[in-house]
Scaffold this active site. Structure first.
Site, PDB file in Angstrom:
ATOM      1  N   ASP A  36       0.808  -1.229   0.000  1.00  0.00           N
ATOM      2  CA  ASP A  36       0.000   0.000   0.000  1.00  0.00           C
ATOM      3  C   ASP A  36       0.840   1.278   0.000  1.00  0.00           C
ATOM      4  O   ASP A  36       0.290   2.383   0.059  1.00  0.00           O
ATOM      5  CB  ASP A  36      -0.940   0.015   1.218  1.00  0.00           C
ATOM      6  CG  ASP A  36      -2.227  -0.781   0.975  1.00  0.00           C
ATOM      7  OD1 ASP A  36      -2.542  -1.056  -0.200  1.00  0.00           O
ATOM      8  OD2 ASP A  36      -2.911  -1.115   1.964  1.00  0.00           O
ATOM      9  N   ARG A  60       0.313  -1.583   7.574  1.00  0.00           N
ATOM     10  CA  ARG A  60       0.848  -0.387   6.922  1.00  0.00           C
ATOM     11  C   ARG A  60       1.815   0.391   7.830  1.00  0.00           C
ATOM     12  O   ARG A  60       2.373   1.411   7.403  1.00  0.00           O
ATOM     13  CB  ARG A  60      -0.290   0.541   6.477  1.00  0.00           C
ATOM     14  CG  ARG A  60      -1.234  -0.082   5.454  1.00  0.00           C
ATOM     15  CD  ARG A  60      -2.101   0.973   4.765  1.00  0.00           C
ATOM     16  NE  ARG A  60      -1.311   1.878   3.944  1.00  0.00           N
ATOM     17  CZ  ARG A  60      -1.800   2.960   3.329  1.00  0.00           C
ATOM     18  NH1 ARG A  60      -3.076   3.273   3.465  1.00  0.00           N
ATOM     19  NH2 ARG A  60      -1.026   3.734   2.600  1.00  0.00           N
ATOM     20  N   HIS A 109     -11.713   7.181   4.416  1.00  0.00           N
ATOM     21  CA  HIS A 109     -10.768   8.293   4.519  1.00  0.00           C
ATOM     22  C   HIS A 109     -11.487   9.541   4.029  1.00  0.00           C
ATOM     23  O   HIS A 109     -12.269   9.467   3.072  1.00  0.00           O
ATOM     24  CB  HIS A 109      -9.567   8.083   3.578  1.00  0.00           C
ATOM     25  CG  HIS A 109      -8.391   7.380   4.174  1.00  0.00           C
ATOM     26  ND1 HIS A 109      -7.516   6.644   3.402  1.00  0.00           N
ATOM     27  CD2 HIS A 109      -7.907   7.323   5.442  1.00  0.00           C
ATOM     28  CE1 HIS A 109      -6.551   6.156   4.162  1.00  0.00           C
ATOM     29  NE2 HIS A 109      -6.767   6.551   5.411  1.00  0.00           N
ATOM     30  N   CYS A 129      -5.136   9.443  -3.516  1.00  0.00           N
ATOM     31  CA  CYS A 129      -4.399   8.537  -2.622  1.00  0.00           C
ATOM     32  C   CYS A 129      -2.954   8.352  -3.073  1.00  0.00           C
ATOM     33  O   CYS A 129      -2.066   8.113  -2.265  1.00  0.00           O
ATOM     34  CB  CYS A 129      -5.054   7.154  -2.589  1.00  0.00           C
ATOM     35  SG  CYS A 129      -6.731   7.150  -1.999  1.00  0.00           S
TER      36      CYS A 129
HETATM   37  N1  ARG Z   1      -5.420  -0.009   0.922  1.00  0.00           N
HETATM   38  C1  ARG Z   1      -5.213   1.285   1.448  1.00  0.00           C
HETATM   39  C2  ARG Z   1      -5.814   1.368   2.839  1.00  0.00           C
HETATM   40  O1  ARG Z   1      -6.878   0.851   3.040  1.00  0.00           O
HETATM   41  C3  ARG Z   1      -5.799   2.321   0.560  1.00  0.00           C
HETATM   42  C4  ARG Z   1      -5.498   3.713   0.964  1.00  0.00           C
HETATM   43  C5  ARG Z   1      -6.088   4.695   0.044  1.00  0.00           C
HETATM   44  N2  ARG Z   1      -5.601   5.975   0.306  1.00  0.00           N
HETATM   45  C6  ARG Z   1      -6.338   7.063   0.515  1.00  0.00           C
HETATM   46  N3  ARG Z   1      -5.744   8.205   0.643  1.00  0.00           N
HETATM   47  N4  ARG Z   1      -7.642   6.976   0.694  1.00  0.00           N
HETATM   48  O2  ARG Z   1      -5.245   1.944   3.725  1.00  0.00           O
END
Ligand code: ARG
Length: 278
Positions: A73, A98, A176, A270
């Site tokens: 990610d 992450r 988000h 993102c």
């Molecule tokens: N797979 C990532 C997560 O769930 C995606 C993040 C997407 N980024 C964003 N700025 N919305 O954390």
């Protein structure tokens, strides 16, 4: 008929991105992710390259982070920090998968000589913070409810010396802030009201009467996960409805294909962190 007399003037910006060389959907930490869905990593890299080139063609500067195996990610570079006036407020990720990304971003800022402030509270950088330099003298919009803790909003205000407006997110698909609200220029936003609590919708309505409202179809197509430079608005190519609304409002929509990265629950914004040296 609406008469558009607004002059939309682009401003040159500096961004940070990270190639999806090691991108995959290996775990599910948001409702869009399904580890059973195959990902075409080669195509992801091609689409990402095109996005980077589009920014360069528009005259912006793009820095890149070196991708790291085991951090699929990391391509969502917007989540690693929030920068305002030359200070980087670092991320502390909610999910252990992450967590190590924060250090990769930290190393970048250290190398580039930024003032970097480590966060003591869970926050996912520009995923949940949006900065509007010309609204109310420099305002930070901040989401909470799924990832970032409200305590980080207060911390960001202390670190960055900008007013922070907390907004509660209520729909897990829009986990988000940047999946439900996009910054079109230095003072104008577009958002999908249904992603926010009733109170937050009221607050947004009061402070941003001129916002461009998006509907659920726009939001579902990741249209709000956009990057605007004041005139051009880069957005997911599937968000055709929002693109039409933007054009009617005098912006120049720039559709970008990001089918692979969408499988991880992200799109244009993102992948792009803004570096605000101030
Ligand atoms: N797979 C990532 C997560 O769930 C995606 C993040 C997407 N980024 C964003 N700025 N919305 O954390």
């Amino acid at each position: 008929m609406v008469f558009v007399n607004q002059q939309r003037i682009p401003r040159k910006r500096t961004y940070l991105m990270c190639s999806p060389e090691y991108f995959d959907v290996e775990y599910a930490i948001n409702p869009w992710m399904d580890p059973g869905t195959p990902v075409d990593t080669e195509l992801a890299v091609k689409q990402w390259d095109r996005l980077r080139e589009t920014l360069l063609d528009l005259g912006h500067t793009v820095h890149v982070l070196r991708p790291v195996p085991g951090l699929p990610d990391l391509v969502y570079a917007a989540n690693g920090a929030l920068t305002v006036d030359g200070t980087a407020y670092g991320a502390t990720f909610r999910h252990p998968q992450r967590a190590a990304e924060a250090g990769v971003h930290r190393a970048f800022y250290a190398e580039q000589g930024w003032r970097y402030v480590e966060s003591g509270e869970i926050n996912e950088g520009e995923g949940d913070f949006a900065y509007l330099p010309e609204a109310y003298g420099g305002l930070l919009l901040a989401g909470y409810g799924f990832r970032t803790e409200p305590a980080a909003h207060a911390e960001a205000q202390e670190v960055l010396g900008r007013p922070v407006l907390s907004l509660r997110l209520v729909d897990p698909r829009f986990y988000h802030l940047d999946t439900a609200l996009g910054v079109l220029d230095d003072r104008t936003i577009s958002y999908f009201p249904g992603a926010f609590s009733i109170a937050a919708q009221r607050v947004l309505g009061q402070l941003f009467p001129d916002a461009l409202l998006a509907d659920e179809v726009d939001a579902f197509a990741f249209g709000l996960n956009l990057v605007g430079d004041g005139r051009h608005v880069l957005l997911n190519s599937e968000a055709t409805g929002l693109a039409a609304k933007l054009a009617a409002a005098g912006y120049t929509p720039v559709p970008v294909e990001l089918t692979e990265l969408r499988k991880g629950g992200g799109s244009v914004k993102c992948c792009i962190a803004e570096l605000r040296t101030g």
